[in-house]
Design a protein around this motif. Structure first.
Motif, PDB file in Angstrom:
ATOM      1  N   GLY A 116     -15.849 127.486  36.698  1.00 45.41           N
ATOM      2  CA  GLY A 116     -16.457 125.885  36.512  1.00 45.41           C
ATOM      3  C   GLY A 116     -15.412 125.182  35.878  1.00 45.41           C
ATOM      4  N   ARG A 117     -13.851 125.537  34.825  1.00 47.63           N
ATOM      5  CA  ARG A 117     -12.709 125.451  33.974  1.00 47.63           C
ATOM      6  C   ARG A 117     -12.305 125.645  34.536  1.00 47.63           C
ATOM      7  NH1 ARG A 117     -16.029 124.478  29.275  1.00 47.63           N
ATOM      8  NH2 ARG A 117     -17.362 125.806  28.897  1.00 47.63           N
ATOM      9  N   THR A 118     -11.430 125.690  35.546  1.00 52.79           N
ATOM     10  CA  THR A 118     -10.546 126.140  36.455  1.00 52.79           C
ATOM     11  C   THR A 118     -10.335 124.312  37.503  1.00 52.79           C
ATOM     12  OG1 THR A 118     -10.709 128.174  36.838  1.00 52.79           O
ATOM     13  CG2 THR A 118      -8.998 126.777  38.389  1.00 52.79           C
ATOM     14  N   LYS A 119      -9.221 124.140  36.790  1.00 52.61           N
ATOM     15  CA  LYS A 119      -9.081 122.302  36.627  1.00 52.61           C
ATOM     16  C   LYS A 119      -8.405 122.593  38.147  1.00 52.61           C
ATOM     17  CE  LYS A 119     -11.425 121.487  34.507  1.00 52.61           C
ATOM     18  NZ  LYS A 119     -13.409 120.597  34.563  1.00 52.61           N
ATOM     19  N   ARG A 120      -7.287 123.019  38.546  1.00 58.11           N
ATOM     20  CA  ARG A 120      -5.924 123.562  40.201  1.00 58.11           C
ATOM     21  C   ARG A 120      -5.869 124.879  39.871  1.00 58.11           C
ATOM     22  NH1 ARG A 120      -1.052 123.956  40.640  1.00 58.11           N
ATOM     23  NH2 ARG A 120      -1.101 123.854  38.109  1.00 58.11           N
ATOM     24  N   LEU A 121      -5.963 125.056  41.098  1.00 51.74           N
ATOM     25  CA  LEU A 121      -5.713 126.326  41.946  1.00 51.74           C
ATOM     26  C   LEU A 121      -5.110 126.162  43.041  1.00 51.74           C
ATOM     27  CD1 LEU A 121      -8.542 129.526  42.044  1.00 51.74           C
ATOM     28  CD2 LEU A 121      -6.693 128.814  43.932  1.00 51.74           C
ATOM     29  N   GLN A 122      -3.468 127.048  43.305  1.00 52.56           N
ATOM     30  CA  GLN A 122      -3.121 127.440  44.556  1.00 52.56           C
ATOM     31  C   GLN A 122      -2.146 128.497  44.668  1.00 52.56           C
ATOM     32  OE1 GLN A 122      -0.090 123.674  44.711  1.00 52.56           O
ATOM     33  NE2 GLN A 122       0.953 124.885  43.171  1.00 52.56           N
ATOM     34  N   PHE A 123      -2.002 128.539  45.508  1.00 50.52           N
ATOM     35  CA  PHE A 123      -1.051 129.760  45.900  1.00 50.52           C
ATOM     36  C   PHE A 123       0.216 129.683  46.438  1.00 50.52           C
ATOM     37  CE2 PHE A 123      -5.539 130.140  47.016  1.00 50.52           C
ATOM     38  CZ  PHE A 123      -5.799 131.604  46.077  1.00 50.52           C
TER      39      PHE A 123
ATOM     40  N   ASP B 211     -11.633 121.381  25.541  1.00 52.91           N
ATOM     41  CA  ASP B 211     -10.775 120.709  26.065  1.00 52.91           C
ATOM     42  C   ASP B 211      -8.809 120.430  26.058  1.00 52.91           C
ATOM     43  OD1 ASP B 211     -12.751 119.239  27.347  1.00 52.91           O
ATOM     44  OD2 ASP B 211     -13.195 117.631  25.561  1.00 52.91           O
ATOM     45  N   GLN B 212      -9.616 122.133  25.692  1.00 49.77           N
ATOM     46  CA  GLN B 212      -7.844 122.685  26.032  1.00 49.77           C
ATOM     47  C   GLN B 212      -7.105 122.985  27.258  1.00 49.77           C
ATOM     48  OE1 GLN B 212      -6.733 125.857  22.983  1.00 49.77           O
ATOM     49  NE2 GLN B 212      -3.856 125.420  22.966  1.00 49.77           N
ATOM     50  N   VAL B 213      -5.817 122.982  27.179  1.00 50.65           N
ATOM     51  CA  VAL B 213      -5.675 122.429  28.274  1.00 50.65           C
ATOM     52  C   VAL B 213      -4.386 123.683  28.976  1.00 50.65           C
ATOM     53  CG1 VAL B 213      -4.122 121.325  31.352  1.00 50.65           C
ATOM     54  CG2 VAL B 213      -5.988 120.566  29.965  1.00 50.65           C
ATOM     55  N   LEU B 214      -4.406 124.902  29.469  1.00 50.67           N
ATOM     56  CA  LEU B 214      -3.898 125.679  29.651  1.00 50.67           C
ATOM     57  C   LEU B 214      -3.033 125.973  31.611  1.00 50.67           C
ATOM     58  CD1 LEU B 214      -5.303 128.206  27.465  1.00 50.67           C
ATOM     59  CD2 LEU B 214      -3.211 126.448  26.502  1.00 50.67           C
ATOM     60  N   LYS B 215      -2.063 126.808  31.375  1.00 50.73           N
ATOM     61  CA  LYS B 215      -1.500 127.109  32.633  1.00 50.73           C
ATOM     62  C   LYS B 215      -0.768 128.643  33.184  1.00 50.73           C
ATOM     63  CE  LYS B 215       0.708 122.207  34.094  1.00 50.73           C
ATOM     64  NZ  LYS B 215       1.519 121.026  33.884  1.00 50.73           N
ATOM     65  N   PHE B 216      -1.226 129.123  33.926  1.00 53.99           N
ATOM     66  CA  PHE B 216      -1.216 130.431  34.284  1.00 53.99           C
ATOM     67  C   PHE B 216      -0.457 130.735  35.888  1.00 53.99           C
ATOM     68  CE2 PHE B 216      -4.330 130.191  31.290  1.00 53.99           C
ATOM     69  CZ  PHE B 216      -4.707 131.089  30.444  1.00 53.99           C
ATOM     70  N   LEU B 217       0.222 131.736  35.719  1.00 57.07           N
ATOM     71  CA  LEU B 217       0.632 132.138  37.194  1.00 57.07           C
ATOM     72  C   LEU B 217       0.945 133.284  36.911  1.00 57.07           C
ATOM     73  CD1 LEU B 217       2.040 131.029  39.494  1.00 57.07           C
ATOM     74  CD2 LEU B 217       4.702 131.543  37.991  1.00 57.07           C
ATOM     75  N   SER B 218      -0.244 134.101  37.822  1.00 58.28           N
ATOM     76  CA  SER B 218      -0.319 135.569  37.724  1.00 58.28           C
ATOM     77  C   SER B 218       0.651 136.161  38.839  1.00 58.28           C
ATOM     78  CB  SER B 218      -1.302 135.677  39.123  1.00 58.28           C
ATOM     79  OG  SER B 218      -1.095 135.628  40.264  1.00 58.28           O
TER      80      SER B 218
END
Length: 222
Positions: free
Chosen positions: A40-47, A14-21
């Motif tokens: 199944g572990r991606t909670k939010r995704l946008q471009f 349940d650790q939430v991490l944010k990434f930007l490619s």
């Protein structure tokens, strides 16, 4: 179009991490995003595009589908040559783009009279290139404009002021035409040797050799 993937990941603990490619081509970003969602572990995704506009996966897929049959991934090389004795200018541009799965190259030059300087010839060459984009039907896309005039690039990007009224009028007309087409310009400066095609076209125009051609370079390379 290039975009970055902005997503939030939730770990098994349940650790939430944010990434930007890093920047990716839109098609590549869509494929990677699909892989991320399958975890199944991606909670939010946008471009995020270069203009900091946000796109959902559905929006980006629709965009890629819509532009496939229109000119896209457009790169423009332009150059202007000037003969100060005759005040005659030679203008050249080379436009690379993709359409319906093929790669194309458009080459165009022309000569015009009564200009005042080499700098004005560079602006005139850029305007000619923009007019060719309009004829191709390019619209509402980012476009790379590559030239060997540092003055023009820095003035069009706003880094330098445009004190000469003649050049300022050219800059205004170019900006207005690009805005009308919905084109987002990305100006790049390169040394002259990296702008050889457009430079050669400009020189040929000064020497009374007119050139206008459209080549399917993907077919030529097969």
């Amino acid at each position: 179009m290039k975009v970055r993937i902005d997503w939030t990941y939730k770990s098994p603990k349940d650790q939430v991490l944010k990434f930007l490619s890093e920047e990716l081509e839109a098609n590549d970003a869509i494929q990677i995003a699909a892989d991320l969602e399958r975890t199944g572990r991606t909670k939010r995704l946008q471009f995020v595009d270069r203009h900091n506009s946000n796109w959902s996966l559905k929006e980006l897929k629709n965009y890629v589908t819509e532009i496939e049959t229109e000119p896209h991934d457009v790169i423009v090389y332009y150059d202007g040559g000037f003969d100060r004795h005759s005040k005659r200018a030679g203008l050249g541009c080379v436009i690379y783009y993709k359409q319906s799965g093929n790669d194309y190259r458009l080459r165009k030059n022309t000569a015009i009279d009564e200009l005042e300087s080499n700098n004005e010839a560079e602006y005139a060459a850029l305007m000619m290139a923009v007019q060719e984009l309009e004829l191709l039907g390019v619209h509402h896309l980012p476009v790379r404009f590559i030239g060997d005039s540092r003055i023009l690039v820095n003035q069009m990007t706003g880094e330098w002021a445009v004190p000469e009224q003649t050049l300022a009028r050219w800059a205004d007309r170019i900006d207005q035409r690009l805005e009308k087409l919905g084109i987002h310009p990305e100006y790049e400066f390169v040394p002259r040797k990296e702008n050889a095609e457009a430079d050669r076209l400009a020189t040929q125009a000064l020497n009374y050799t007119a050139i206008e051609s459209l080549t399917d370079i993907s077919a030529a390379n097969e």
